[in-house]
Write an enzyme that holds these catalytic residues in place. Structure first.
Site, PDB file in Angstrom:
ATOM      1  N   GLU A 140       0.763 -22.890 -19.906  1.00 29.49           N
ATOM      2  CA  GLU A 140       0.536 -24.101 -20.912  1.00 29.49           C
ATOM      3  C   GLU A 140       1.282 -25.306 -20.576  1.00 29.49           C
ATOM      4  OE1 GLU A 140       0.391 -21.317 -24.879  1.00 29.49           O
ATOM      5  OE2 GLU A 140       1.880 -22.671 -24.830  1.00 29.49           O
ATOM      6  N   GLU A 148      -3.236 -15.139 -24.248  1.00 30.54           N
ATOM      7  CA  GLU A 148      -2.354 -15.005 -25.239  1.00 30.54           C
ATOM      8  C   GLU A 148      -3.211 -15.320 -26.551  1.00 30.54           C
ATOM      9  OE1 GLU A 148       1.182 -17.409 -25.661  1.00 30.54           O
ATOM     10  OE2 GLU A 148       1.659 -17.347 -23.614  1.00 30.54           O
TER      11      GLU A 148
END
Length: 489
Positions: free
Chosen positions: A177, A382
């Site tokens: 991320e 995720e």
């Protein structure tokens, strides 16, 4: 019928995934390891940030976290019992290279060697993330991700890890991320290092992209061109409140959220919408000749993190602008260069994070990626939900955590992955976030995402109903009913 309703009625699941579909779960080093000052580990930006008063809820830090550094053998046994195919973990850069450059810390490296060997011995494939936000503090003192040299330090670190860990690693993921690292760390300041400098945030975007490219090349240089490499992006599903009126709002947010990383990594260019949106902040002259060729490296799989969509509209300038983007409260925006877009709160169920629950966003995202990049395999790296969990003690003394909303959330989102596959998306696996409750960044220990409950007083792990449900899913490859949560022998 939604899974929320199914949780009450027990409607069976039934969707089956292929035998080679990868079921996993995930964690991050700073969130679980603890032992912050042990074993030769140096300080990271999250140590500094969490120890700064007012930065984290309740002043919580990752000093102890889940004490995984000392309890890793127990945690590996939980993974083995879950029956997952793979485990996504991150390396703590300051644990293996305390200053971010120079000599390695042998004790830190040995910790990961033992952990990976234990996983492999139990048939669990290690998926290793090289950077999950814990930049060595010394590198931040020299400018952090706003400094180009950090990308080269990261490449050196990646090369070291490839040599030390070698073929133990199934897939090497460069970054987790980078959107959060750049925009939340250097723009809104709600993540470490807590800076609120818009131009520095854009520099961080580029240097993180450069770091990905350099590190990917370094790993393949050490281990061979056939080495599996990846990057994990938290790509935003951006929806207009009004499709005609708000199309421009969607384009601007998508450029900052998605195009800033997908463009250079997979297409070799920053999108014009991004450059136009941020022109008043930066001319992007920090992008040097040849950089985009370095950034655009072949990847074996694109990691996709998804939790919730956002809805946007053009701001008409009246009243207070709505900023329901799910990324934490701050007087400074992570949306660099955007002043005329607001994030709209839509009705519906929400998690403890305040994030709307909408599994259709998962399939929408995966299908759109598959259409845009048909030759790039996808992996959901995720997905999960935070809810307020409580431990109950059954009549026989068994500790249980009943978490039907999390089971319903997982059920619906795994089903959405199946929908995306049916629509032609090459999705090869799913990793539930997270293996266990942990330090949830600025929220401290107040948000619980885990399949395993952690008592932060005793550090005892207790399986939630969602863990029992996920174990059935991993064992059979068939989506269980949401009520199928009884412990197995």
């Amino acid at each position: 019928m939604s899974a929320q309703a199914q949780a009450q009625g027990g409607t069976p699941g039934g969707r089956t995934f292929p035998d080679d579909f990868v079921w996993g779960t995930a964690t991050a080093a700073y969130q679980i390891e603890g032992a912050a000052a042990e074993g030769g580990r140096g300080p990271s930006i999250w140590d500094t940030y969490s120890h700064t008063p007012g930065r984290t809820l309740g002043g919580d830090t990752g000093d102890v976290a889940d004490d995984h550094y000392h309890r890793w053998e127990e945690d590996v046994e939980h993974l083995a019992r879950l029956g997952v195919d793979a485990y996504r973990l991150s390396i703590s850069w300051p644990r293996v290279q305390p200053g971010g450059r120079g000599e390695l810390n042998a004790e830190g490296v040995a910790f990961y060697v033992r952990l990976l060997d234990a996983l492999i011995a139990r048939g669990i494939r290690p998926v290793v993330t090289l950077y999950h936000w814990d930049l060595p503090q010394e590198l931040e003192d020299a400018g952090g991700w706003a400094n180009r040299e950090t990308a080269y330090a990261f490449a050196e670190y990646a090369r070291h890890m490839a040599r030390e860990l070698g073929e133990r690693v199934d897939t090497w993921t460069t970054l987790n991320e980078p959107w959060c690292s750049a925009y939340l760390g250097y723009g809104s300041g709600v993540h470490a290092p807590g800076r609120t400098e818009p131009e520095a945030a854009l520099r961080a975007v580029h240097h993180l992209n450069l770091a990905h490219g350099l590190a990917s090349a370094a790993v393949r240089d050490v281990l061979g061109e056939g080495t599996s490499t990846s990057v994990t992006l938290n790509l935003h599903v951006v929806r207009p409140e009004d499709p005609e009126r708000d199309a421009l709002a969607v384009r601007r947010i998508e450029a900052l959220a998605n195009g800033a990383f997908l463009g250079p990594m997979l297409e070799g260019a920053y999108p014009q919408d991004l450059l136009d949106t941020t022109a008043a902040v930066s001319d992007w002259s920090f992008v040097q000749p040849g950089d985009l060729e370095l950034v655009r490296q072949p990847i074996s799989v694109l990691g996709v993190n998804y939790y919730s969509p956002v809805t946007v509209r053009l701001f008409d300038g009246t009243g207070e602008r709505s900023e329901d983007d799910g990324h934490g409260a701050s007087a400074h925006t992570p949306w660099i260069g955007v002043q005329d877009v607001e994030f709209v709160q839509v009705p519906g169920p929400r998690t403890a994070m305040g994030w709307g629950i909408d599994a259709t966003g998962m399939s929408e995202l995966l299908v759109s990626l598959a259409k845009r990049y048909p030759d790039v395999p996808l992996m959901v790296t995720e997905n999960g939900a935070a809810f307020d969990d409580e431990v109950t003690v059954e009549a026989d003394g068994t500790r249980r955590v009943h978490d039907p909303r999390r089971v319903a959330y997982l059920h619906d989102h795994v089903a959405a992955v199946g929908d995306a596959r049916d629509a032609g998306a090459d999705v090869r696996g799913y990793f539930a976030w997270s293996l266990m409750d942990n330090f949830e960044w600025g929220y401290g220990y107040s948000r619980r995402f885990g399949l395993l409950h952690v008592d932060y007083g005793t550090l005892e792990r207790t399986w939630k109903d969602s863990a029992h449900w996920y174990r059935r899913l991993a064992a059979t490859g068939t989506l269980p009913a949401v009520t199928d949560v009884d412990p197995q022998p």
